[in-house]
Design an enzyme around this catalytic site. Sequence first.
Site, mmCIF file in Angstrom:
data_model
loop_
_atom_site.group_PDB
_atom_site.id
_atom_site.type_symbol
_atom_site.label_atom_id
_atom_site.label_comp_id
_atom_site.label_asym_id
_atom_site.label_seq_id
_atom_site.Cartn_x
_atom_site.Cartn_y
_atom_site.Cartn_z
ATOM 1 N N GLU A 1 4.430 4.873 16.036
ATOM 2 C CA GLU A 1 5.714 4.941 16.729
ATOM 3 C C GLU A 1 6.876 5.140 15.765
ATOM 4 O OE1 GLU A 1 7.862 2.337 15.905
ATOM 5 O OE2 GLU A 1 6.205 1.560 14.680
ATOM 6 N N SER A 2 6.633 4.896 14.479
ATOM 7 C CA SER A 2 7.690 4.968 13.474
ATOM 8 C C SER A 2 7.852 6.385 12.921
ATOM 9 C CB SER A 2 7.375 3.991 12.347
ATOM 10 O OG SER A 2 6.073 4.250 11.844
ATOM 11 N N LYS B 1 0.625 10.880 6.618
ATOM 12 C CA LYS B 1 1.304 11.492 7.746
ATOM 13 C C LYS B 1 2.078 12.697 7.217
ATOM 14 C CE LYS B 1 4.623 7.756 7.385
ATOM 15 N NZ LYS B 1 4.485 6.318 7.586
ATOM 16 N N LYS C 1 3.845 5.294 -6.179
ATOM 17 C CA LYS C 1 2.586 4.890 -5.559
ATOM 18 C C LYS C 1 1.431 5.738 -6.046
ATOM 19 C CE LYS C 1 2.416 7.380 -1.159
ATOM 20 N NZ LYS C 1 1.977 7.194 0.233
ATOM 21 N N THR D 1 -0.408 -1.546 11.905
ATOM 22 C CA THR D 1 0.660 -0.694 11.385
ATOM 23 C C THR D 1 0.374 -0.265 9.951
ATOM 24 O OG1 THR D 1 2.267 -1.751 12.813
ATOM 25 C CG2 THR D 1 3.130 -0.701 10.849
ATOM 26 N N ASP E 1 10.506 11.704 1.697
ATOM 27 C CA ASP E 1 9.331 12.293 1.043
ATOM 28 C C ASP E 1 8.531 13.197 1.977
ATOM 29 O OD1 ASP E 1 8.566 10.093 2.562
ATOM 30 O OD2 ASP E 1 6.796 9.722 1.342
ATOM 31 N N ASP F 1 7.001 12.759 4.955
ATOM 32 C CA ASP F 1 5.855 12.401 5.798
ATOM 33 C C ASP F 1 6.260 12.016 7.218
ATOM 34 O OD1 ASP F 1 6.957 10.005 5.011
ATOM 35 O OD2 ASP F 1 5.095 9.128 4.249
ATOM 36 N N ARG F 2 7.535 11.681 7.438
ATOM 37 C CA ARG F 2 7.965 11.340 8.801
ATOM 38 C C ARG F 2 8.623 12.531 9.495
ATOM 39 N NH1 ARG F 2 10.534 5.257 9.036
ATOM 40 N NH2 ARG F 2 8.761 4.224 8.062
ATOM 41 N N SER G 1 10.113 6.748 0.071
ATOM 42 C CA SER G 1 10.056 7.256 1.442
ATOM 43 C C SER G 1 11.433 7.507 2.047
ATOM 44 C CB SER G 1 9.234 6.303 2.297
ATOM 45 O OG SER G 1 8.982 6.879 3.560
ATOM 46 N N HIS G 2 11.727 6.806 3.137
ATOM 47 C CA HIS G 2 12.954 7.049 3.887
ATOM 48 C C HIS G 2 14.105 6.167 3.396
ATOM 49 C CE1 HIS G 2 10.344 4.005 5.479
ATOM 50 N NE2 HIS G 2 11.424 3.347 5.857
ATOM 51 N N ARG H 1 10.890 -6.492 14.204
ATOM 52 C CA ARG H 1 10.718 -5.324 15.064
ATOM 53 C C ARG H 1 10.143 -5.795 16.398
ATOM 54 N NH1 ARG H 1 11.843 -1.698 11.294
ATOM 55 N NH2 ARG H 1 10.630 -1.452 9.372
ATOM 56 N N ASP I 1 11.860 12.938 6.663
ATOM 57 C CA ASP I 1 12.420 11.872 5.826
ATOM 58 C C ASP I 1 12.417 12.218 4.338
ATOM 59 O OD1 ASP I 1 9.694 11.568 5.281
ATOM 60 O OD2 ASP I 1 9.878 9.401 5.015
ATOM 61 N N THR J 1 0.834 -1.210 0.000
ATOM 62 C CA THR J 1 0.000 0.000 0.000
ATOM 63 C C THR J 1 0.857 1.245 0.000
ATOM 64 O OG1 THR J 1 -0.196 -0.329 2.341
ATOM 65 C CG2 THR J 1 -2.090 -0.923 1.012
ATOM 66 N N ARG K 1 8.112 -0.448 -4.473
ATOM 67 C CA ARG K 1 9.478 0.020 -4.197
ATOM 68 C C ARG K 1 10.467 -1.028 -4.665
ATOM 69 N NH1 ARG K 1 8.855 2.183 1.977
ATOM 70 N NH2 ARG K 1 7.187 3.641 1.503
HETATM 71 C C1 G1P Z 1 7.241 0.927 8.556
HETATM 72 C C2 G1P Z 1 6.721 1.447 9.875
HETATM 73 C C3 G1P Z 1 5.242 1.719 9.767
HETATM 74 C C4 G1P Z 1 4.994 2.700 8.612
HETATM 75 C C5 G1P Z 1 5.614 2.161 7.331
HETATM 76 C C6 G1P Z 1 5.516 3.160 6.196
HETATM 77 O O1 G1P Z 1 6.577 -0.269 8.209
HETATM 78 O O2 G1P Z 1 6.980 0.552 10.930
HETATM 79 O O3 G1P Z 1 4.766 2.250 10.974
HETATM 80 O O4 G1P Z 1 3.631 2.890 8.420
HETATM 81 O O5 G1P Z 1 6.995 1.883 7.551
HETATM 82 O O6 G1P Z 1 6.175 4.357 6.493
HETATM 83 P P1 G1P Z 1 7.174 -1.737 8.511
HETATM 84 O O7 G1P Z 1 8.532 -1.781 7.872
HETATM 85 O O8 G1P Z 1 7.291 -1.837 10.010
HETATM 86 O O9 G1P Z 1 6.183 -2.677 7.945
HETATM 87 ZN ZN ZN Z 2 8.180 8.730 4.089
#
Ligand code: G1P
Ligand code: ZN
Length: 544
Positions: free
Chosen positions: A365-366, A377, A127, A345, A280, A282-283, A114-115, A497, A278, A20, A24
């Site tokens: 939490e991420s 976000k 996406k 998550t 893009d 959003d973090r 993303s990151h 994790r 990050d 979703t 990537r």
């Molecule tokens: C990770 C983070 C999750 C976040 C996602 C996208 O996913 O833990 O909270 O929504 O990146 O930024 P994960 O690698 O844990 O599935």
């Molecule tokens: Zn991101």
Amino acid sequence: MSPHITNVQTAPIVGQKPGTSGLRKKTPVFMGRHYLENFVQSIFDVVGAKGRTFILGGDGRYFNDRAAQVILRMAAANGAARVIVGQGAILSTPAASHLIRLNQTDGGIIMSASHNPGGPNEDFGVKFNMPNGGPAPEGVTEAMFQRTTTITEYKVLEAQDVDLGRIGRHDLGGMIVDVVNPVTDYAALMEALFDFPAIRAMFAGGFRMWMDSMCAVTGPYATEILENRLGAEKGTCVNAIPLPDFGGMHPDPNPTWAKALMDEMFSDAAPDFGAASDGDGDRNMVVGQGIYVSPSDSLAVLAANAHLAPGYKAGLKGVARSMPTSAAADRVADALGIGKYETPTGWKFFGNLLDAGKATICGEESFGTGSDHVREKDGLWAVLLWLNILAVRKQSVATILQEHWAKYGRNYYSRHDFEAIATDKADAMFAALRGSLAGLPGKAVDGMTVQAADDFAYADPVDGSVSIKQGVRVLFQDGSRIVYRLSGTGTEGATLRVYLERYAPGPDGLEHDAQDALAPVIRAAHALAGIAAYTGRTTPDVVT
Ligand code: G1P
Ligand code: ZN
């Protein structure tokens, strides 16, 4: 040469399953023959392109500019009416979400991983976001994936590049391409939500900040908003020019990857406030002078104080957090008498709650926090809400946190990541762990007794859909909690994790370090799952 449409013969390229958060892959894979094209055609085949209007932009990573030209030519060939593109093909993810909503478009394509690091040998991603501004739900991404397995041709316009450096209207084979300033509308939205005069007065009074954009997309946004509009001193925004390889940085705002920021904030010369975002945008991570704010605490503090910002002065409808996020936000929701939601998550689960008006603020939490102003976000949004709170309360980050813990109690919290584990070993560990759950209640580990253990399942309160196997939770009688999950976003092997939490009511132990306070929970986490026995790992690679 006048532009003309070509139907290119292609064949399915196996193994391109989008999550979703989109598809990537390593950049060379995306640059491979027909790869990007197959995925983009599959998107258009599923959502429909004829007569439609889309938003397009990305985080500026390597291949962003070339991919944008390909996507534009394919949109034109597929009959789209109009595409609104950020200048230079740049748009942060939250800004793209905002533009989708603001222009009431049929969705948008965001180019980002993303990151994850960017560059010729790093990661790239694409996406699709829906007309509500949020990520495509699983049914839609699944349909796109299915389409990639049967595709036989794609449509592309043979044409010159559009000059994406020039703001204004362009024509591409009859399709309108509107190149817009990527910052303007987003900055206006922030100005509508937050008390800019109060924040400006705080900066004018000598308040100092370090905003680290990590050579990624928020640089232009942060510079315009913080320095130009809010009067923060020049140089407040560092690493503020987006680079195709993010300057070699890993643009993930956490204490490990944003180490320069952490060092600065814990030095004698520390400014009042520090933040990072990050790839893009959003973090976010926020840090006070000599104090790190865990994302779970940040969510709770933002929820408790949001009414101090004009955009939230009427109060919150509810607060939502992902299951592994600490329960700190729940205590705030209880005190405010508003709804609280615990979702799996991933940001997509918040979308329904936001659309239905059940929640106003959400967080993970991420390092993800956001609200109903967009459907992603939003890193800078969180930074600005913190600034708004600091400007109104006229207290330090440390004081705000201490008063928060004194009032609500403190949820000590940490996440330990074990990266690049062989997938079969990780799977074996989870199979054994899941098999042991029924026997855990009543069991004593390290002075604590297990109260309950399960595999988290979520029934969406809006559409009734059920998501199972969202993480193993072990709850202890003293309120401590361990959660185990496998990452869904990693690109190498499996990432385990482990989320650790312990609740201390009242003002007890404010000076404690989270890792010290969590020591028994950490030991129990290793013992219960046999992490060392299954994976050979005893210490985590990343601690946040
Ligand atoms: C990770 C983070 C999750 C976040 C996602 C996208 O996913 O833990 O909270 O929504 O990146 O930024 P994960 O690698 O844990 O599935
Ligand atoms: Zn991101």
